[in-house]
Design an enzyme around this catalytic site. Structure first.
Site, PDB file in Angstrom:
ATOM      1  N   ASP A  80       0.827  -1.209   0.000  1.00  0.00           N
ATOM      2  CA  ASP A  80       0.000   0.000   0.000  1.00  0.00           C
ATOM      3  C   ASP A  80       0.855   1.250   0.000  1.00  0.00           C
ATOM      4  O   ASP A  80       0.417   2.314  -0.420  1.00  0.00           O
ATOM      5  CB  ASP A  80      -0.927   0.005   1.221  1.00  0.00           C
ATOM      6  CG  ASP A  80      -2.038  -0.997   0.987  1.00  0.00           C
ATOM      7  OD1 ASP A  80      -1.833  -2.188   1.293  1.00  0.00           O
ATOM      8  OD2 ASP A  80      -3.076  -0.606   0.438  1.00  0.00           O
TER       9      ASP A  80
ATOM     10  N   ASN B  37       1.636  -2.907   4.139  1.00  0.00           N
ATOM     11  CA  ASN B  37       0.703  -3.751   3.385  1.00  0.00           C
ATOM     12  C   ASN B  37      -0.311  -4.349   4.349  1.00  0.00           C
ATOM     13  O   ASN B  37      -0.260  -4.125   5.571  1.00  0.00           O
ATOM     14  CB  ASN B  37       1.473  -4.835   2.622  1.00  0.00           C
ATOM     15  CG  ASN B  37       0.598  -5.533   1.598  1.00  0.00           C
ATOM     16  OD1 ASN B  37      -0.110  -4.892   0.837  1.00  0.00           O
ATOM     17  ND2 ASN B  37       0.586  -6.851   1.594  1.00  0.00           N
TER      18      ASN B  37
HETATM   19  O1  MRU Z   1      -7.761  -3.178   2.760  1.00  0.00           O
HETATM   20  P1  MRU Z   1      -7.469  -3.530   1.338  1.00  0.00           P
HETATM   21  O2  MRU Z   1      -8.231  -4.697   0.840  1.00  0.00           O
HETATM   22  O3  MRU Z   1      -7.593  -2.323   0.427  1.00  0.00           O
HETATM   23  O4  MRU Z   1      -5.956  -3.916   1.353  1.00  0.00           O
HETATM   24  C1  MRU Z   1      -5.289  -4.191   0.162  1.00  0.00           C
HETATM   25  C2  MRU Z   1      -3.912  -4.653   0.371  1.00  0.00           C
HETATM   26  O5  MRU Z   1      -3.375  -4.607   1.455  1.00  0.00           O
HETATM   27  C3  MRU Z   1      -3.158  -5.070  -0.825  1.00  0.00           C
HETATM   28  O6  MRU Z   1      -2.257  -6.082  -0.517  1.00  0.00           O
HETATM   29  C4  MRU Z   1      -2.404  -3.844  -1.273  1.00  0.00           C
HETATM   30  O7  MRU Z   1      -3.256  -2.782  -1.590  1.00  0.00           O
HETATM   31  C5  MRU Z   1      -1.422  -4.122  -2.311  1.00  0.00           C
HETATM   32  S1  MRU Z   1      -1.843  -4.291  -3.970  1.00  0.00           S
HETATM   33  C6  MRU Z   1      -3.358  -4.072  -4.226  1.00  0.00           C
END
Ligand code: MRU
Length: 371
Positions: free
Chosen positions: A245, A260
């Site tokens: 993220d 992440n």
């Molecule tokens: O809470 P989310 O579902 O938005 O979390 C997403 C993640 O942590 C993913 O691993 C991250 O965004 C990396 S690539 C999409």
């Protein structure tokens, strides 16, 4: 491959209706429902409720959302700019950890500002904002294919890969990020298996990544989060593949720090411990350069804390935590750079020391952010 995910377009701009259309991630795998809106509050609700989620898609949502703000605005250049600045920052704040959301918002704010400074007519400013947002999406899709090509050489016949959350098409468009090297290697005839962790409390691994990889015909086993250490040893895992993220990319010692989905840090620690036992489990992170944040430090990054309800109740609405008992619900965690074996981007693979390799990547032509 079996049926692939090429039919899935997680988010797009509908030119006819001047609306954003998205695939509701909260309803997968039960239903493939597309929702459309031109209302900023509805878009923010979709982002907070994880109908739209995953760092690169949040970048696209930030770009389309800001273009939508411009498009909904009045017929005065100054008001359009005022609206995209004020309402754009509301949109950027919808989820604090994934840097891509504010990156997407800023990209359209900058393009509107440039258009206003160049004396463009309001109608042209709106069109430019929409076409810039479409460009963001095209660049994202292209980056996932490049990540696939870069990363596939790290995957070998017989590998057992572990992944967390969903960093696939649903979260990133195109081939996904952590799934892109898997898909590219699989298309080249490399054969491996993937263990996908549940990713409680919202089960993005079980619901979304398993759905995607299964459609591709890639062998996948879903495991609960607490099985990871045992199964990584027993099944002889060779690598963990995670998305990100936000990745810190300054020239300091924190460079290469990965934010992440909660659970990533634990997997990185397990991989590190297994490496010490001599099993050689690598910890790979795949992300476009738009996920790299060259300016923030660990102190600056806010880890999103989500509602207690997500932990207190199972998906079917059954309460599992006794009334009156507190819960904690951080959505993301922080993995220090020393636990990360490599970071795979569309412009190449960065390795330790990241305070040299990441700035070198960001200096390359085509980098989506600059130091
Ligand atoms: O809470 P989310 O579902 O938005 O979390 C997403 C993640 O942590 C993913 O691993 C991250 O965004 C990396 S690539 C999409």
């Amino acid at each position: 491959m079996k049926k692939t995910l090429t039919h899935v377009v997680p988010i797009r701009w509908d030119d006819r209706k001047s609306e954003i259309v998205w695939l509701d991630n909260a309803q997968i795998p039960w239903k493939e429902t597309y929702i459309s809106s031109r209302d900023l509050d509805r878009l923010i609700k979709a982002i907070k409720g994880l109908e739209i989620r995953g760092a690169p898609i949040l970048g696209e949502a930030g770009a389309y959302g800001t273009a939508m703000i411009a498009n909904n605005s009045s017929n005065s250049a100054e008001t359009i700019l005022k609206d995209v600045m004020r309402l754009g920052s509301r949109l950027a704040d919808a989820r604090p950890t994934a840097v891509n959301l504010s990156w997407g918002v800023h990209r359209i704010q900058d393009s509107v500002r440039r258009a206003v400074e160049n004396g463009e007519k309001p109608v042209n400013i709106k069109e430019l904002a929409i076409s810039e947002a479409k460009k963001v999406q095209e660049e994202n899709v292209s980056a996932t294919h490049k990540i696939g090509e870069q990363g596939k050489r790290l995957i070998h016949d017989g590998d057992v890969l572990v992944t967390v959350c969903n960093a696939g098409t649903l979260a990133c468009d195109g081939l996904g990020t952590s799934t892109a090297p898997m898909r590219a290697a699989w298309a080249d005839g490399i054969r491996f298996r993937v263990l996908v962790t549940y990713t409680a409390p919202l089960y993005q691994g079980a619901r979304l990544t398993a759905w995607e990889l299964n459609k591709d015909g890639i062998p996948v086993n879903v495991i609960t989060d607490n099985m990871a250490g045992h199964l990584m040893r027993e099944e002889k895992a060779t690598a963990v593949w995670a998305g990100a993220d936000r990745i810190l990319g300054n020239k300091g010692a924190e460079s290469g720090t990965v934010y992440n989905k909660i659970g990533t840090y634990g997997l990185a620690l397990m991989a590190d411990s297994l490496r010490r036992e001599g099993t050689g489990v690598n910890m790979y992170v795949a992300a476009p350069t738009s996920t790299i944040d060259p300016r923030s430090t660990v102190q600056d990054v806010k880890i999103e804390q989500r509602k207690p309800k997500e932990v207190e109740y199972l998906f079917n609405g059954v309460r599992i935590v006794p009334e009156g008992v507190g819960v904690l619900n951080p959505a993301f965690d922080r993995t220090p750079p020393n636990l990360v074996s490599a970071i795979v981007t569309e412009l190449g693979i960065a390795k330790q020391p990241y305070n040299a390799s990441i700035p070198a990547l960001l200096a390359k032509e085509g980098s989506m952010v600059k130091l």
